[in-house]
Design a protein around this motif. Sequence first.
Motif, short mmCIF file in Angstrom:
data_model
loop_
_atom_site.label_atom_id
_atom_site.label_comp_id
_atom_site.label_asym_id
_atom_site.label_seq_id
_atom_site.Cartn_x
_atom_site.Cartn_y
_atom_site.Cartn_z
N GLY A 10 0.82 -1.20 0.00
CA GLY A 10 0.00 0.00 0.00
C GLY A 10 0.86 1.26 0.00
N ARG A 20 -5.54 7.03 -2.12
CA ARG A 20 -6.12 5.96 -1.30
C ARG A 20 -5.93 4.64 -2.05
N VAL A 21 -5.82 3.54 -1.29
CA VAL A 21 -5.56 2.24 -1.90
C VAL A 21 -6.49 1.20 -1.28
N SER A 22 -7.23 0.48 -2.10
CA SER A 22 -8.12 -0.55 -1.59
C SER A 22 -7.33 -1.82 -1.27
N GLU A 23 -7.91 -2.66 -0.44
CA GLU A 23 -7.30 -3.95 -0.11
C GLU A 23 -7.18 -4.80 -1.37
N ASP A 24 -8.19 -4.73 -2.23
CA ASP A 24 -8.15 -5.50 -3.47
C ASP A 24 -6.96 -5.10 -4.33
N LYS A 26 -4.10 -3.84 -3.30
CA LYS A 26 -2.88 -4.37 -2.67
C LYS A 26 -2.74 -5.87 -2.92
#
Length: 68
Positions: A10, A20-24, A26
């Motif tokens: 991330g 912003r970075v989503s879990e998906d 990453k």
Amino acid sequence: MGELPLTPLGRIIKKGGAERVSEDAKEELSDFLEEEAETIAKLALDNAKENGRKTLKAEDIAVAYKKL
């Protein structure tokens, strides 16, 4: 789920400019990097074997990366 920890990935994505970075995202990067790392490792191992070594060295990784 891959082997790579997601939190540092991330941070890498954010260094690339993402706010912003989503879990998906990453997880997807983790999967991609693991596949690429395995490919590089296999090429590097071939290089080490060609040079009569069992030990993988940094130079083997560098040679393998250039072959991609």
